[in-house]
Design a protein around this motif. Structure first.
Motif, PDB file in Angstrom:
ATOM      1  N   TRP A 205       0.459  -1.502   0.045  1.00  0.00           N
ATOM      2  CA  TRP A 205       0.074  -0.101   0.034  1.00  0.00           C
ATOM      3  C   TRP A 205       0.705   1.377   0.333  1.00  0.00           C
ATOM      4  CZ3 TRP A 205      -1.877  -3.102   4.723  1.00  0.00           C
ATOM      5  CH2 TRP A 205      -2.921  -3.642   4.203  1.00  0.00           C
ATOM      6  N   CYS A 208      -0.589   4.503  -1.619  1.00  0.00           N
ATOM      7  CA  CYS A 208      -2.438   3.921  -1.785  1.00  0.00           C
ATOM      8  C   CYS A 208      -3.020   4.712  -0.411  1.00  0.00           C
ATOM      9  CB  CYS A 208      -2.364   2.749  -1.721  1.00  0.00           C
ATOM     10  SG  CYS A 208      -1.281   1.933  -3.118  1.00  0.00           S
ATOM     11  N   PRO A 209      -4.735   4.890  -1.008  1.00  0.00           N
ATOM     12  CA  PRO A 209      -5.299   5.441  -0.285  1.00  0.00           C
ATOM     13  C   PRO A 209      -5.276   3.942   1.442  1.00  0.00           C
ATOM     14  CG  PRO A 209      -6.065   4.983  -1.989  1.00  0.00           C
ATOM     15  CD  PRO A 209      -4.746   4.393  -1.672  1.00  0.00           C
ATOM     16  N   GLU A 220      -7.400   8.128   7.782  1.00  0.00           N
ATOM     17  CA  GLU A 220      -7.617   8.209   6.154  1.00  0.00           C
ATOM     18  C   GLU A 220      -7.405   8.637   5.814  1.00  0.00           C
ATOM     19  OE1 GLU A 220     -11.460   6.648   3.970  1.00  0.00           O
ATOM     20  OE2 GLU A 220     -12.479   6.419   5.969  1.00  0.00           O
ATOM     21  N   GLY A 221      -6.402   8.060   4.569  1.00  0.00           N
ATOM     22  CA  GLY A 221      -5.425   9.578   3.825  1.00  0.00           C
ATOM     23  C   GLY A 221      -4.153   8.005   3.424  1.00  0.00           C
ATOM     24  N   ILE A 222      -3.341   8.488   2.288  1.00  0.00           N
ATOM     25  CA  ILE A 222      -2.602   8.402   1.463  1.00  0.00           C
ATOM     26  C   ILE A 222      -1.455   7.692   2.220  1.00  0.00           C
ATOM     27  CG2 ILE A 222      -0.732   8.204  -0.674  1.00  0.00           C
ATOM     28  CD1 ILE A 222      -4.012   8.557  -1.187  1.00  0.00           C
ATOM     29  N   GLU A 224       2.313   8.142   2.900  1.00  0.00           N
ATOM     30  CA  GLU A 224       3.107   8.856   2.018  1.00  0.00           C
ATOM     31  C   GLU A 224       4.687   8.013   2.091  1.00  0.00           C
ATOM     32  OE1 GLU A 224       2.260  12.437   0.748  1.00  0.00           O
ATOM     33  OE2 GLU A 224       4.356  12.887   2.134  1.00  0.00           O
ATOM     34  N   LEU A 234       1.360   9.737   7.478  1.00  0.00           N
ATOM     35  CA  LEU A 234      -0.274   9.388   6.398  1.00  0.00           C
ATOM     36  C   LEU A 234       0.062  11.224   5.885  1.00  0.00           C
ATOM     37  CD1 LEU A 234      -2.372   7.260   5.670  1.00  0.00           C
ATOM     38  CD2 LEU A 234      -3.659   8.824   7.581  1.00  0.00           C
ATOM     39  N   SER A 237      -6.677  14.144   3.890  1.00  0.00           N
ATOM     40  CA  SER A 237      -7.339  15.505   2.804  1.00  0.00           C
ATOM     41  C   SER A 237      -6.662  16.718   2.792  1.00  0.00           C
ATOM     42  CB  SER A 237      -8.364  14.747   3.022  1.00  0.00           C
ATOM     43  OG  SER A 237      -9.256  15.548   3.861  1.00  0.00           O
ATOM     44  N   SER A 254      -7.072   1.153   2.341  1.00  0.00           N
ATOM     45  CA  SER A 254      -8.503   1.719   2.134  1.00  0.00           C
ATOM     46  C   SER A 254      -9.987   1.145   1.420  1.00  0.00           C
ATOM     47  CB  SER A 254      -8.943   3.271   1.582  1.00  0.00           C
ATOM     48  OG  SER A 254      -8.884   4.167   1.686  1.00  0.00           O
TER      49      SER A 254
END
Ligand code: ATP
Ligand code: BTN
Length: 254
Positions: A205, A208-209, A220-222, A224, A234, A237, A254
């Motif tokens: 991941w 990835c989300p 929630e996030g990407i 990084e 992370l 948004s 996610s």
């Protein structure tokens, strides 16, 4: 472990038939000043543990449970680097087996085809902000059958299930010790930076989300990156970043 291609890790090995946890035995040996790289292996753990005091199941003859003693000169914040190092070593060892596509799940698991095949538990003792010793405990599902894994709730797999045939536990142990040895040598020479690069290439991941679950709430996030100690970064948004330490949260897609 004769013929092991290693400079340090696994040159000295203690085999105990049964114990509470190999991490307990390894810590005791470390307190007594055992050589760096000493390995403790058991057939059966009566109180095997994971993060946050969760239980680790390791059936005799099928599972592989062992711990390694290290004396890196680091502070306690840097210890998660070694969880990452061990996870990459396990991935590399698993990938020596044909057809096994292993990946790290941050912070301390190794997955194959979306299922958990290995867990890692790093424990340490520190004094005056210096780590006195570090114990890396590694549990691998080697020869469990589907039926034996069923009580773990369909989230676990073994090398036997994934490869379709029984796998040598000693072979897996040797492979992991050799990979640990070469990555620890790399860490001693160049620090964590090159390991971070290796980790990125084999982690689930990345970019990835994802969902990060804490005890109280969920983010929630990407996914990084990881920072220089292995903490998860992370991207949220609102474009800000938040850093998570391995002791506190769980990662999900996610
Ligand atoms: P996360 O890492 O996402 O928080 P996790 O389930 O991997 O979740 P850990 O604390 O890392 O949590 O691992 C301990 C968990 O592993 C236990 O709660 C149990 O569900 C699971 N587990 C125990 N034994 C095994 C095993 N042999 N194989 C796979 N999973 C196991
Ligand atoms: C996890 O998934 O949270 C980590 C599991 C770690 C299991 C290994 S088995 C050898 C060593 N002894 C233990 O009690 N735990 C680790």
């Amino acid at each position: 472990l004769s013929g092991l291609r290693s400079r340090c890790i696994g040159l000295r090995a203690h085999y105990v038939k049964t114990t509470t946890s190999t991490n307990d035995v390894a810590k005791e040996l470390a307190r007594q000043g055992t050589e760096e790289g000493t390995v403790v292996i058991t057939e059966e753990q009566t109180k095997g543990r994971g993060r946050l005091g969760r239980a680790w199941q390791c059936p005799p003859r099928a599972g592989l449970c062992f711990s390694v003693v290290l004396y890196p000169r680091v502070n306690p914040m840097e210890v998660s680097q070694f969880t990452m190092l061990a996870a990459v070593a396990v991935v590399r060892a698993f990938r020596r087996l044909p057809g096994i596509d292993a990946r790290v799940k941050w912070p301390n698991d190794v997955y194959i085809d979306g299922l958990k095949a290995c867990g890692i538990l790093a424990e340490m003792t520190a004094e005056a902000d210096r780590v006195k010793f570090l114990v890396l405990g590694i549990g691998v599902n080697v020869n469990q059958t589907r039926e034996e894994l069923a009580p773990l709730g369909n989230a676990a797999t073994s090398l036997r299930v994934q490869s379709g045939h029984p796998v040598s536990r000693t072979g897996v142990l040797r492979a992991i010790l050799e990979e640990l040895d070469s990555l620890y040598t790399l860490w001693q020479a160049e620090g964590f930076a090159p390991l971070k690069g290796l980790w990125k290439d084999v982690t689930l991941w990345y970019g990835c989300p994802v969902v990060v679950r804490g005890l109280q709430r969920v983010w929630e996030g990407i996914m990084e990156d990881i920072d220089d100690n292995g903490a998860l970064i992370l991207r949220l948004s609102d474009n800000s970043t938040k850093t998570f330490y391995s002791g506190e949260v769980s990662l999900r897609p996610s």
